[in-house]
Enzyme design. Structure first.
Site, PDB file in Angstrom:
ATOM      1  N   CYS A  27      17.411 -34.012 -12.124  1.00 48.23           N
ATOM      2  CA  CYS A  27      17.552 -34.129 -10.250  1.00 48.23           C
ATOM      3  C   CYS A  27      18.149 -35.417 -10.518  1.00 48.23           C
ATOM      4  CB  CYS A  27      16.233 -34.590 -10.457  1.00 48.23           C
ATOM      5  SG  CYS A  27      16.232 -35.305  -8.533  1.00 48.23           S
TER       6      CYS A  27
ATOM      7  N   HIS B  32       7.859 -39.946  -1.812  1.00 48.40           N
ATOM      8  CA  HIS B  32       8.490 -40.446  -0.907  1.00 48.40           C
ATOM      9  C   HIS B  32       7.325 -38.967  -0.087  1.00 48.40           C
ATOM     10  CE1 HIS B  32      11.860 -41.616   0.226  1.00 48.40           C
ATOM     11  NE2 HIS B  32      12.557 -40.713  -0.644  1.00 48.40           N
TER      12      HIS B  32
ATOM     13  N   HIS C  31       8.941 -33.118 -10.212  1.00 45.59           N
ATOM     14  CA  HIS C  31      10.660 -32.303 -10.267  1.00 45.59           C
ATOM     15  C   HIS C  31      11.741 -32.171 -11.046  1.00 45.59           C
ATOM     16  CE1 HIS C  31      11.624 -35.601  -7.947  1.00 45.59           C
ATOM     17  NE2 HIS C  31      12.477 -34.782  -8.006  1.00 45.59           N
TER      18      HIS C  31
ATOM     19  N   SER D  62      11.921 -39.113  -4.744  1.00 45.35           N
ATOM     20  CA  SER D  62      11.470 -37.959  -4.498  1.00 45.35           C
ATOM     21  C   SER D  62      10.307 -38.055  -4.424  1.00 45.35           C
ATOM     22  CB  SER D  62      12.178 -36.692  -4.606  1.00 45.35           C
ATOM     23  OG  SER D  62      13.294 -37.414  -4.096  1.00 45.35           O
TER      24      SER D  62
ATOM     25  N   CYS E 151      10.415 -39.807  -9.728  1.00 49.32           N
ATOM     26  CA  CYS E 151      11.821 -40.424  -9.054  1.00 49.32           C
ATOM     27  C   CYS E 151      10.909 -40.481  -7.878  1.00 49.32           C
ATOM     28  CB  CYS E 151      12.260 -38.702  -8.901  1.00 49.32           C
ATOM     29  SG  CYS E 151      13.544 -38.527  -7.581  1.00 49.32           S
TER      30      CYS E 151
END
Length: 367
Positions: free
Chosen positions: A166, A43, A59, A40, A38
């Site tokens: 997610c 990031h 995650h 995220s 993902c």
């Protein structure tokens, strides 16, 4: 066991043989079967979300309960589970008012990269290795808080079930729970990625009459039609605001969703929303970035500008519901998976993510 570990920001993940402690009281060990890659996670790699390192990222994941610690009641060995990166406490102010997505305790864990007791279960050479969002799914096994392991039906492939943790919950939930999109309404979605595609199908589930997908990748725009988009706009070739106004009789859309995480596209989502409409920010920007919107428009146009974290979901209730929708043929999951990778290929998956090639790349763990 093997895990993908980020040692330094900006570097590739390293496949390491890490140690994993057994689950303690209130904890669950999960044998991972699949994990989504993902933005995220990216990031953190790029230091947009600075967290302690070394850290096991990931995650979005699904697996099988391998062992449970003392006092665990909600799952048992052999259960199929989707991991929950907002393991709400159930007792803080926000949990008490029905907003577990805003749980104070879960927010603390996000910043700590540890279990609730402040320690880690991963280690390398005797030194602690942190867990992204207290779960760290880029590992063959992981230990998580009990409330982070959500039992699910056993007839859904793990590669598909993982996505519910997610991208599916975030996208569909933003439509159904945050915006509460009404049948017959008009919707625009900026960003045709893992979350954006689920915003689109969430809008279709809600009965939106017009769903406008906005991106710069022609192949992704073409795919949005499969999920319910009625119109597409290539932001690299057209002025987005003008194009949306042309499609909506000059009004703008009833609901606009931003699913990229850039300040400029967040402002654009606000600008394509009609007066009294709703703009929902789903994409994650760096904590130090700000969004500029016209101050006079805030009162004069009476728009609602809001955000959505994990689709405002309650994972113990909503993850199983989403998988029931899939089993009933109401929710598409297979087309979301663009590429399957082994754990050893995880950096290839990140490169494809950065290049905008995949809707969702998924790690499949070896048996």
């Amino acid at each position: 066991m093997k895990a993908a570990v980020l040692h330094h920001y900006g570097e590739q993940l390293r496949i390491e043989h890490v140690e994993l402690e057994p689950p303690r009281k209130g904890e669950v060990r999960v044998k991972m079967k699949a994990a989504g890659i993902c933005h995220s996670d990216l990031h953190v790699v790029n230091a947009h979300l600075p967290l302690p390192v070394p850290i096991v990222l990931g995650h979005e994941g699904a697996g099988v309960v391998d062992a449970v610690g003392e006092g665990v009641m909600s799952v048992k060995a052999g259960d199929h589970v989707v991991l929950n990166w907002v393991p709400s406490c159930g007792t803080c102010y926000y949990c008490q008012i029905g907003r577990p997505d805003m749980c104070d305790e879960a927010a603390k864990l996000t910043a700590m990269g540890t279990m609730p007791d402040g320690t880690t279960r991963f280690s390398l050479g005797g030194k602690p290795v942190y867990q992204f969002l207290s779960i760290g799914t880029f590992s063959e096994y992981t230990v998580v808080p009990e409330r982070a392991a959500i039992p699910i039906r056993a007839d859904v492939p793990f590669e598909l079930a993982a996505l519910v943790g997610c991208s599916v919950m975030t996208g569909v939930g933003a439509v159904i729970k945050t915006a509460k999109v009404e049948p017959g309404s008009t919707v625009a979605v900026i960003g045709a990625g893992g979350v954006g595609f689920n915003v689109i199908q969430g809008a279709a589930l809600s009965g939106a009459k017009q769903i406008i997908a906005i991106d710069i990748v022609p192949e992704k725009l073409a795919m949005t039609k499969k999920f319910g988009a009625t119109h597409t706009i290539n932001a690299g070739e057209e002025d987005v605001v003008s194009a949306v106004l042309d499609l909506t009789d000059g009004h703008g859309v009833d609901y606009a969703f931003e699913a990229i995480g850039r300040p400029e596209t967040m402002a654009e989502a606000y600008n394509i929303t009609r007066k009294t409409g709703t703009t929902v920010i789903v994409g994650i920007a760096a904590p130090n970035e700000n969004v500029a919107v016209n101050a006079f428009s805030l009162p004069s146009q009476s728009k609602t500008l809001t955000g959505s974290w994990l689709g405002q979901g309650n994972p113990p209730v909503d993850y199983p519901k989403l998988l029931d929708l899939y089993a009933a043929g109401k929710l598409q999951l297979e087309p979301l998976v663009s590429q399957i990778y082994s754990l050893d290929q995880i950096n290839e998956g990140f490169e494809a993510l950065k290049a905008g090639k995949n809707i969702r790349g998924v790690i499949r763990f070896a048996e």
